[in-house]
Design a protein around this motif. Structure first.
Motif, PDB file in Angstrom:
ATOM      1  N   ASN A 162      -4.224  24.756  39.915  1.00  0.00           N
ATOM      2  CA  ASN A 162      -3.875  23.584  40.722  1.00  0.00           C
ATOM      3  C   ASN A 162      -4.980  23.291  41.731  1.00  0.00           C
ATOM      4  O   ASN A 162      -6.009  23.928  41.726  1.00  0.00           O
ATOM      5  N   SER A 163      -4.728  22.304  42.565  1.00  0.00           N
ATOM      6  CA  SER A 163      -5.728  21.797  43.508  1.00  0.00           C
ATOM      7  C   SER A 163      -6.747  20.954  42.730  1.00  0.00           C
ATOM      8  O   SER A 163      -6.351  20.218  41.837  1.00  0.00           O
ATOM      9  N   MET A 164      -8.058  21.105  42.978  1.00  0.00           N
ATOM     10  CA  MET A 164      -9.015  20.210  42.319  1.00  0.00           C
ATOM     11  C   MET A 164      -9.195  20.453  40.816  1.00  0.00           C
ATOM     12  O   MET A 164      -9.448  19.507  40.079  1.00  0.00           O
ATOM     13  N   PRO A 165      -9.092  21.705  40.317  1.00  0.00           N
ATOM     14  CA  PRO A 165      -9.323  21.864  38.871  1.00  0.00           C
ATOM     15  C   PRO A 165      -8.466  20.942  37.999  1.00  0.00           C
ATOM     16  O   PRO A 165      -8.988  20.265  37.108  1.00  0.00           O
ATOM     17  N   ALA A 200       5.936  23.243  40.514  1.00  0.00           N
ATOM     18  CA  ALA A 200       5.937  23.174  41.979  1.00  0.00           C
ATOM     19  C   ALA A 200       4.511  23.165  42.528  1.00  0.00           C
ATOM     20  O   ALA A 200       4.307  23.241  43.744  1.00  0.00           O
ATOM     21  N   ASN A 201       3.523  23.091  41.633  1.00  0.00           N
ATOM     22  CA  ASN A 201       2.112  22.933  42.013  1.00  0.00           C
ATOM     23  C   ASN A 201       1.570  24.038  42.917  1.00  0.00           C
ATOM     24  O   ASN A 201       0.659  23.810  43.719  1.00  0.00           O
ATOM     25  N   GLY A 202       2.119  25.234  42.803  1.00  0.00           N
ATOM     26  CA  GLY A 202       1.653  26.330  43.663  1.00  0.00           C
ATOM     27  C   GLY A 202       0.276  26.829  43.257  1.00  0.00           C
ATOM     28  O   GLY A 202      -0.123  26.732  42.091  1.00  0.00           O
ATOM     29  N   ILE A 203      -0.425  27.400  44.247  1.00  0.00           N
ATOM     30  CA  ILE A 203      -1.701  28.050  43.899  1.00  0.00           C
ATOM     31  C   ILE A 203      -1.450  29.547  43.674  1.00  0.00           C
ATOM     32  O   ILE A 203      -2.383  30.325  43.550  1.00  0.00           O
ATOM     33  N   ASP A 204      -0.184  29.952  43.639  1.00  0.00           N
ATOM     34  CA  ASP A 204       0.160  31.362  43.418  1.00  0.00           C
ATOM     35  C   ASP A 204       0.411  31.631  41.929  1.00  0.00           C
ATOM     36  O   ASP A 204       0.785  30.736  41.176  1.00  0.00           O
ATOM     37  N   ILE A 249     -10.123  28.067  37.625  1.00  0.00           N
ATOM     38  CA  ILE A 249      -9.314  28.272  38.830  1.00  0.00           C
ATOM     39  C   ILE A 249     -10.183  28.207  40.082  1.00  0.00           C
ATOM     40  O   ILE A 249     -11.339  28.628  40.057  1.00  0.00           O
ATOM     41  N   GLY A 250      -9.615  27.672  41.175  1.00  0.00           N
ATOM     42  CA  GLY A 250     -10.319  27.654  42.451  1.00  0.00           C
ATOM     43  C   GLY A 250     -10.336  29.041  43.072  1.00  0.00           C
ATOM     44  O   GLY A 250      -9.531  29.914  42.716  1.00  0.00           O
ATOM     45  N   ASP A 251     -11.243  29.240  44.020  1.00  0.00           N
ATOM     46  CA  ASP A 251     -11.412  30.576  44.608  1.00  0.00           C
ATOM     47  C   ASP A 251     -10.168  31.041  45.375  1.00  0.00           C
ATOM     48  O   ASP A 251      -9.790  32.211  45.310  1.00  0.00           O
ATOM     49  N   LEU A 252      -9.513  30.141  46.128  1.00  0.00           N
ATOM     50  CA  LEU A 252      -8.328  30.579  46.879  1.00  0.00           C
ATOM     51  C   LEU A 252      -7.185  30.929  45.942  1.00  0.00           C
ATOM     52  O   LEU A 252      -6.463  31.898  46.153  1.00  0.00           O
ATOM     53  N   SER A 253      -7.029  30.147  44.902  1.00  0.00           N
ATOM     54  CA  SER A 253      -5.975  30.433  43.917  1.00  0.00           C
ATOM     55  C   SER A 253      -6.264  31.757  43.213  1.00  0.00           C
ATOM     56  O   SER A 253      -5.348  32.543  42.952  1.00  0.00           O
ATOM     57  N   PHE A 254      -7.526  32.006  42.935  1.00  0.00           N
ATOM     58  CA  PHE A 254      -7.905  33.265  42.283  1.00  0.00           C
ATOM     59  C   PHE A 254      -7.564  34.437  43.204  1.00  0.00           C
ATOM     60  O   PHE A 254      -6.933  35.414  42.801  1.00  0.00           O
ATOM     61  N   ASN A 314     -16.034  28.564  42.907  1.00  0.00           N
ATOM     62  CA  ASN A 314     -16.024  29.107  44.269  1.00  0.00           C
ATOM     63  C   ASN A 314     -16.701  28.148  45.250  1.00  0.00           C
ATOM     64  O   ASN A 314     -17.923  28.121  45.373  1.00  0.00           O
ATOM     65  N   ASN A 315     -15.870  27.370  45.943  1.00  0.00           N
ATOM     66  CA  ASN A 315     -16.398  26.503  47.009  1.00  0.00           C
ATOM     67  C   ASN A 315     -16.004  27.078  48.369  1.00  0.00           C
ATOM     68  O   ASN A 315     -15.951  26.370  49.359  1.00  0.00           O
ATOM     69  N   ASP A 316     -15.727  28.382  48.370  1.00  0.00           N
ATOM     70  CA  ASP A 316     -15.423  29.131  49.591  1.00  0.00           C
ATOM     71  C   ASP A 316     -14.322  28.452  50.418  1.00  0.00           C
ATOM     72  O   ASP A 316     -14.507  28.157  51.591  1.00  0.00           O
ATOM     73  N   GLY A 317     -13.191  28.217  49.795  1.00  0.00           N
ATOM     74  CA  GLY A 317     -12.057  27.650  50.530  1.00  0.00           C
ATOM     75  C   GLY A 317     -11.352  26.576  49.737  1.00  0.00           C
ATOM     76  O   GLY A 317     -11.553  26.422  48.529  1.00  0.00           O
ATOM     77  N   GLY A 318     -10.529  25.831  50.423  1.00  0.00           N
ATOM     78  CA  GLY A 318      -9.723  24.789  49.775  1.00  0.00           C
ATOM     79  C   GLY A 318     -10.471  23.465  49.723  1.00  0.00           C
ATOM     80  O   GLY A 318     -10.443  22.687  50.677  1.00  0.00           O
ATOM     81  N   GLY A 319     -11.120  23.209  48.615  1.00  0.00           N
ATOM     82  CA  GLY A 319     -11.939  22.000  48.483  1.00  0.00           C
ATOM     83  C   GLY A 319     -11.121  20.719  48.524  1.00  0.00           C
ATOM     84  O   GLY A 319     -11.597  19.668  48.953  1.00  0.00           O
ATOM     85  N   ILE A 320      -9.885  20.802  48.106  1.00  0.00           N
ATOM     86  CA  ILE A 320      -9.070  19.584  48.014  1.00  0.00           C
ATOM     87  C   ILE A 320      -8.883  18.932  49.377  1.00  0.00           C
ATOM     88  O   ILE A 320      -8.788  17.709  49.489  1.00  0.00           O
ATOM     89  N   PHE A 321      -8.846  19.748  50.436  1.00  0.00           N
ATOM     90  CA  PHE A 321      -8.543  19.191  51.762  1.00  0.00           C
ATOM     91  C   PHE A 321      -9.650  18.274  52.258  1.00  0.00           C
ATOM     92  O   PHE A 321      -9.411  17.428  53.112  1.00  0.00           O
TER      93      PHE A 321
HETATM   94  C1  LIG Z   1       1.476  28.977  47.168  1.00  0.00           C
HETATM   95  C2  LIG Z   1       0.786  27.791  47.763  1.00  0.00           C
HETATM   96  N1  LIG Z   1       0.306  27.866  49.030  1.00  0.00           N
HETATM   97  C3  LIG Z   1      -0.350  26.811  49.558  1.00  0.00           C
HETATM   98  C4  LIG Z   1      -0.553  25.669  48.850  1.00  0.00           C
HETATM   99  C5  LIG Z   1      -1.291  24.485  49.483  1.00  0.00           C
HETATM  100  N2  LIG Z   1      -2.623  24.332  48.852  1.00  0.00           N
HETATM  101  C6  LIG Z   1      -2.836  23.377  47.931  1.00  0.00           C
HETATM  102  S1  LIG Z   1      -4.387  23.366  47.379  1.00  0.00           S
HETATM  103  C7  LIG Z   1      -4.838  24.617  48.374  1.00  0.00           C
HETATM  104  C8  LIG Z   1      -6.257  25.118  48.366  1.00  0.00           C
HETATM  105  C9  LIG Z   1      -6.634  25.704  47.062  1.00  0.00           C
HETATM  106  O1  LIG Z   1      -7.955  26.169  47.091  1.00  0.00           O
HETATM  107  P1  LIG Z   1      -8.713  26.556  45.763  1.00  0.00           P
HETATM  108  O2  LIG Z   1      -7.823  27.302  44.870  1.00  0.00           O
HETATM  109  O3  LIG Z   1      -9.977  27.233  46.148  1.00  0.00           O
HETATM  110  O4  LIG Z   1      -8.990  25.161  45.059  1.00  0.00           O
HETATM  111  P2  LIG Z   1      -9.897  23.932  45.604  1.00  0.00           P
HETATM  112  O5  LIG Z   1      -9.050  23.175  46.570  1.00  0.00           O
HETATM  113  O6  LIG Z   1     -11.098  24.504  46.253  1.00  0.00           O
HETATM  114  O7  LIG Z   1     -10.170  23.147  44.389  1.00  0.00           O
HETATM  115  C10 LIG Z   1      -3.761  25.055  49.136  1.00  0.00           C
HETATM  116  C11 LIG Z   1      -3.823  26.168  50.122  1.00  0.00           C
HETATM  117  C12 LIG Z   1      -0.027  25.615  47.527  1.00  0.00           C
HETATM  118  N3  LIG Z   1      -0.156  24.546  46.740  1.00  0.00           N
HETATM  119  N4  LIG Z   1       0.602  26.703  47.022  1.00  0.00           N
END
Ligand SMILES: Cc1ncc(C[n+]2csc(CCOP(=O)(O)OP(=O)(O)O)c2C)c(N)n1
Ligand SMILES: [Mg+2]
Length: 581
Positions: A403-406, A429-433, A453-458, A481-488
């Motif tokens: 989820n997120s940008m991927p 539920a679009n979780g990154i977990d 997968i994004g780095d935070l999700s990984f 790996n963009n070192d954080g949540g790129g979507i924000f």
């Molecule tokens: C379990 C859970 N916690 C928080 C969020 C809110 N959230 C959505 S995207 C995101 C950042 C994800 O970062 P990353 O996986 O590195 O992907 P990127 O945004 O860099 O593409 C977060 C924290 C979520 N969707 N699910």
């Protein structure tokens, strides 16, 4: 019968009924209270155990297995907080309609609410995120209670699998002694006379209902089909035939599976997420009828555009839900989707006017042509990664996308192809977990599986990698790996410079080579695209876990996306002046 034989008879009957209902895979986490179930599951010749220590990962792993197998998978854990760790995956399964049989062991009633160890309130603990909850009776060996154990099991499987599919929860109070008599298990398994076969049927419409819908849709001049997450493979043929008969374009979300396969692509539109950002296009297309199948697509521009339309809007749902986040549906149609398409085609005449469809196809092609300019991007880039995957994914492969940008970049850059690439994601539920574990569950069943997968999700599900180390799945993991949540950086929070990094960007500075080492994965950090192609292609002939890290930059990523969208807008304008109006 002594207590041990009673326990064995009751639990063996339940476990055997799982196998009799084709539940052959159970994800088990270690614990003591769950011992009778764990031992009898392990001992059953038709059941395969998948051990997964961390219950949060275990449940997502089971979710991945169930997604890939398209049938229910069971999971078992002990009492206490173990059960609470199942919750995120249960929520995801509920909203994405994936069938799971959740088995939790519990203390018997006299040990509840009296300070006994590892005892929490497990009664209905997943609330309305499960389709059915049963507090099982304590083991008894009378004929009627053996029938009860088997019947609850059969009902649980049928309830989980019946549309809308989803999780069910059975809580087992178990009293000591907890060790069943395995030597007797076979005898109890043979007592199958106390069984009931449950045959759930699919929803269908009456002849009159179909005729009325066919009449309304058949009159439309400018119709549109939208397909979100579809689980039924037969839909590829059925919905494309319906689109062709009606002369309607089909807006195909990546999870519709309509972007890859051997079906006809003549009506498939795959660049709408990009061109529906363009004011000119938004103003040019106003459908009078919309048919939507499956979950709501990922694309936000599509949702925003839909909100501006005034059309007869049919949502067809074989699971009889109410999936209408835009609040625009004029008709909720409860029918199994493939049958609905086939029945409708029989009642319609072929629309010979292809003008409306051709306007969509033309915009789609111009957009795709412009998006292909990303091929010239020399730096490592998140969008270009998916453009590359178009070319590099092997035939008959499986792409799990985080989820997120991927998932969004996939939507933009993963164009239609006939390589039969199946796409998976956790969009309930679009979780990154739990994404690593879900992908590992898929790769247990499917060959040539890739996770992007994004780095935070990984980071969030690194624990999940242990299953891969121990079970030896082949999985190629691309960590962007963009070192954080790129979507924000795409959202308006990005202008809050003072707090942005600490609250949203959340850089971690982790060196993922160490996690690769910990879990016996091969690891490569990519420097350029040539290296990427080489390492990615080679990964399919290396067994086990392969982690490929693609370093990118959050700030430049936003700029590049925005530049590309405005370039596409100009290109569409040039190519189509006057033509699509
Ligand atoms: C379990 C859970 N916690 C928080 C969020 C809110 N959230 C959505 S995207 C995101 C950042 C994800 O970062 P990353 O996986 O590195 O992907 P990127 O945004 O860099 O593409 C977060 C924290 C979520 N969707 N699910
Ligand atoms: Mg990131």
């Amino acid at each position: 019968m002594n207590d041990r034989d009673t326990l064995t008879a009751y639990v063996a009957a339940f476990v055997d009924e799982l196998a009799r209902n084709q539940i052959n895979d159970v994800v088990v986490s270690p614990g003591s209270r769950s011992t009778p179930l764990a031992l009898l599951l392990a001992e059953h010749p038709e059941i395969k155990i998948h051990i997964n220590v961390d219950e949060r990962s275990a449940a997502f792993f089971a979710l991945g297995l169930a997604k890939a197998m398209k049938k229910p998978v069971a999971m078992l854990c002990t009492s206490g907080t173990a059960t609470a760790n199942y919750y995120p995956a249960i929520v995801e399964a509920f909203y994405s309609r994936v069938p799971l049989i959740v088995l939790t062991a519990d203390r018997p009633h006299e040990l509840r609410d009296v300070g006994a160890p590892q005892t929490i309130n497990q009664i209905g603990m997943y609330g309305n995120h499960v389709k059915w909850f049963v507090e099982m009776a304590l083991p008894e060996s009378s004929m009627s209670m053996i029938r009860y154990a088997r019947t609850i099991c059969a009902r649980a499987v049928a309830t989980a699998a019946n549309e809308p599919a989803g999780p069910v929860h059975l809580n087992f109070p178990l009293r000591e002694p907890l060790i069943p008599n395995l030597a007797e298990a076979e005898k109890y398994r043979q007592e199958k006379q106390a069984t009931v076969a449950i045959e759930p049927g699919a929803l269908t419409l009456s002849t009159n209902q179909l005729a009325a819908i066919a009449k309304e849709i058949g009159q439309a001049k400018r119709g549109l089909i939208i397909c979100g997450d579809l689980k039924n493979n037969g839909m590829k043929e059925a919905v494309t035939e319906l689109g062709e008969t009606l002369g309607f374009p089909i807006l195909a979300d990546p999870l519709s599976q309509l972007r890859s396969g051997q079906h006809s692509f003549s009506n498939v539109i795959d660049c709408y997420d990009t061109f529906l950002r363009d004011e000119q296009v938004i103003e040019a297309f106003h459908p009078d009828v919309i048919l939507r199948f499956g979950a709501m697509p990922v694309s936000k521009p599509l949702l925003l555009w839909l909100k501006k339309q005034q059309a007869q809007y049919f949502v067809i749902d074989g699971g009889a839900g109410f999936r209408d986040p835009s609040g625009l549906a004029t008709h909720m149609v409860y029918s199994e989707e493939e049958k609905f398409c086939r029945d409708l085609v029989e009642r319609l005449h072929k629309n010979l006017d292809q003008g409306w469809l051709q306007r969509w196809v033309k915009v789609n092609e111009a957009t795709k042509h412009a998006l292909r300019s990303i091929a010239n991007e020399e730096e490592l880039d998140e969008g270009k990664l998916f453009y590359h995957l178009n070319e590099l994914m092997p035939e008959h492969s499986h792409l799990f996308v985080g989820n997120s940008m991927p998932i969004r970049d996939l939507d933009t850059f993963f164009f239609s192809n006939n390589k039969n690439v199946e796409i998976y994601a956790n969009r309930g539920a679009n979780g990154i977990d739990g994404i690593v574990s879900t992908a590992l569950g898929v790769s247990t069943v499917k060959e040539k599986t890739v996770l992007v997968i994004g780095d935070l999700s990984f980071f969030h599900d690194m624990n999940g990698l242990l299953a891969g180390k121990l079970q030896g799945q082949n999985l190629t993991i691309l960590v962007i790996n963009n070192d954080g949540g790129g979507i924000f950086s795409f959202l308006s929070q990005a202008s809050e410079k003072e707090y942005f990094e600490v609250l949203f960007g959340t850089p971690h500075g982790l060196d993922f080579s160490h996690s690769a080492q910990l879990y016996n994965a091969t690891y490569q950090k990519i420097q350029n695209w040539d290296e990427f192609s080489e390492v990615f292609t080679a990964s399919f002939s290396i067994p086990g876990l392969k982690i490929i890290e693609i370093p990118t930059n959050r700030e430049s990523n936003v700029l590049k996306h925005r530049n590309l969208w405005s370039f596409v807008s100009r290109e569409i304008a040039d190519a189509l002046i006057g033509e699509i109006q």
